[in-house]
Design a protein around this motif. Structure first.
Motif, mmCIF file in Angstrom:
data_model
loop_
_atom_site.group_PDB
_atom_site.id
_atom_site.type_symbol
_atom_site.label_atom_id
_atom_site.label_comp_id
_atom_site.label_asym_id
_atom_site.label_seq_id
_atom_site.Cartn_x
_atom_site.Cartn_y
_atom_site.Cartn_z
ATOM 1 N N UNK A 39 66.590 76.877 52.429
ATOM 2 C CA UNK A 39 66.398 77.163 51.003
ATOM 3 C C UNK A 39 64.959 77.596 50.757
ATOM 4 N N UNK A 40 64.015 76.925 51.428
ATOM 5 C CA UNK A 40 62.602 77.296 51.374
ATOM 6 C C UNK A 40 62.161 77.762 52.753
ATOM 7 N N UNK A 41 61.243 78.706 52.775
ATOM 8 C CA UNK A 41 60.690 79.203 54.035
ATOM 9 C C UNK A 41 59.648 78.226 54.573
ATOM 10 N N UNK A 42 59.314 78.316 55.865
ATOM 11 C CA UNK A 42 58.253 77.462 56.398
ATOM 12 C C UNK A 42 56.936 77.604 55.642
ATOM 13 N N UNK A 43 56.634 78.809 55.194
ATOM 14 C CA UNK A 43 55.387 79.018 54.453
ATOM 15 C C UNK A 43 55.436 78.297 53.103
ATOM 16 N N UNK A 44 56.591 78.321 52.438
ATOM 17 C CA UNK A 44 56.724 77.628 51.155
ATOM 18 C C UNK A 44 56.626 76.121 51.337
ATOM 19 N N UNK A 45 57.228 75.613 52.403
ATOM 20 C CA UNK A 45 57.144 74.175 52.688
ATOM 21 C C UNK A 45 55.691 73.775 52.948
ATOM 22 N N UNK A 46 54.989 74.560 53.748
ATOM 23 C CA UNK A 46 53.587 74.257 54.064
ATOM 24 C C UNK A 46 52.724 74.274 52.801
ATOM 25 N N UNK A 47 52.997 75.187 51.903
ATOM 26 C CA UNK A 47 52.211 75.281 50.670
ATOM 27 C C UNK A 47 52.425 74.034 49.803
ATOM 28 N N UNK A 48 53.661 73.558 49.715
ATOM 29 C CA UNK A 48 53.938 72.355 48.920
ATOM 30 C C UNK A 48 53.308 71.134 49.568
ATOM 31 N N UNK A 49 53.375 71.025 50.890
ATOM 32 C CA UNK A 49 52.766 69.878 51.575
ATOM 33 C C UNK A 49 51.250 69.859 51.392
ATOM 34 N N UNK A 50 50.629 71.037 51.394
ATOM 35 C CA UNK A 50 49.189 71.092 51.128
ATOM 36 C C UNK A 50 48.896 70.650 49.701
ATOM 37 N N UNK A 51 49.764 71.041 48.770
ATOM 38 C CA UNK A 51 49.595 70.635 47.377
ATOM 39 C C UNK A 51 49.785 69.129 47.221
ATOM 40 N N UNK A 52 50.707 68.547 48.022
ATOM 41 C CA UNK A 52 50.928 67.094 47.974
ATOM 42 C C UNK A 52 49.651 66.349 48.320
ATOM 43 N N UNK A 53 48.939 66.828 49.322
ATOM 44 C CA UNK A 53 47.685 66.186 49.702
ATOM 45 C C UNK A 53 46.670 66.265 48.565
ATOM 46 N N UNK A 54 46.585 67.397 47.909
ATOM 47 C CA UNK A 54 45.642 67.556 46.795
ATOM 48 C C UNK A 54 46.002 66.625 45.633
ATOM 49 N N UNK A 55 47.291 66.479 45.364
ATOM 50 C CA UNK A 55 47.725 65.566 44.308
ATOM 51 C C UNK A 55 47.335 64.132 44.635
#
Length: 301
Positions: A39-55
């Motif tokens: 449903x999500x590409x590896x790049x989209x997953x990586x972007x959300x995980x990076x955002x999780x760290x910032x949150x």
């Protein structure tokens, strides 16, 4: 009742659908859930995980029970503090965009109808040792008027039995019944109450082991739970967004005295497809990002 553990023989895992096919939509309707692979590409997953760290570091704004991280602390150290952040979409444009992800919206419009709105996001980190959530139905927490509540549970890491994947009771959504609830002090679960007295056994449950980027789309009445992350290392991150038909009022939260419950409509929502017949009511900014309690700091109930 038998407890679902790694020792209980599990039924076969879910079918991973490669596209938004008739077979996927039929499974969601019949079993109450279905899995869209990639449903999500590896790049989209990586972007959300990076955002999780910032949150989790407190870099994107204030979150109740989040302490701003020091520069010397690694992202992994900081994320291990928290089980789940509610309403990360309020602070992260990256996560807010997932409400409108075309592949997921394609599924939603086929399952719910042409007019779809979103009302909640939850970002799970679930590091080693963090608890799961006892048996529950999402409609118990987010009541809709037309039983249209639908979740999109997006894996941000490979979800396995070991690290605390979802377990579901296929077909448990069909009766449209909300089962009784009770307090629980099981260390395997967070602070949320558990539902019980339903006509299913734990051994009927199916583990939803899926790869990162896959999305589990499931009905708001489906009984599901998760167990702790018992892995020796690593996270079981996931992003869950909740949707419903735009035609339905949403009597969510505390109903103000001036409203009859049948007419109250929670308006901190976002239209993701079609038209909003209640657009004349406007949109409110009500919910605030917060950390889900997981018993480490008390449950506050």
């Amino acid at each position: 009742m038998t407890t679902v553990t790694e020792q209980v023989p599990a039924r076969p895992g879910p079918v991973l659908h490669e596209s938004v096919s008739d077979a996927l939509i039929t499974q969601i309707r019949e079993d109450g859930f279905g899995v869209l692979k990639n449903a999500l590409s590896p790049a989209e997953v990586a972007e959300i995980n990076a955002e999780a760290a910032r949150l989790c570091r407190g870099e994107l704004g204030d979150i109740e029970r989040v302490t701003r991280a020091g520069a010397e602390e690694s992202d992994e150290e900081v994320m291990r503090r928290y089980l789940c952040i509610h309403f990360p979409n309020k602070l992260s444009e990256v996560i807010a965009r997932t409400y409108h992800h075309p592949k997921i919206v394609d599924v939603l419009t086929k399952v719910i109808g042409p007019n779809v709105k979103a009302m909640q996001s939850m970002l799970f980190m679930k590091a080693e040792g963090k608890p799961g959530q006892a048996w529950h139905q999402d409609e118990f927490f987010i009541p809709t008027r037309d039983r249209s509540l639908t979740a999109a549970w997006i894996a941000l890491d490979d979800a396995t039995i070991e690290n605390g994947c979802l377990w579901v009771l296929p077909g448990s959504h069909k009766r449209g019944v909300i089962y009784p609830d009770r307090e629980q002090d099981d260390e395997r679960f967070d602070c949320t109450v558990e539902l019980y007295d339903f006509p299913y056994k734990d051994e009927d449950a199916v583990p939803v082991e899926i790869p990162a980027g896959a999305a589990v789309i499931f009905n708001g009445y489906l009984l599901h739970r998760s167990l702790p992350n018992t892995g020796r290392h690593g996270f079981r991150r996931a992003l869950t967004n909740h949707f419903m038909s735009a035609e339905s009022l949403l009597p969510w939260g505390r109903v103000p005295d001036r409203y009859h419950v049948a007419k109250y409509d929670y308006r901190d929502i976002e239209l993701v497809a079609g038209e909003d017949p209640y657009a004349y009511k406007g949109i409110e900014d009500i919910a605030r990002p917060s950390v889900r309690q997981d018993k480490e700091g008390g449950c506050g109930r």
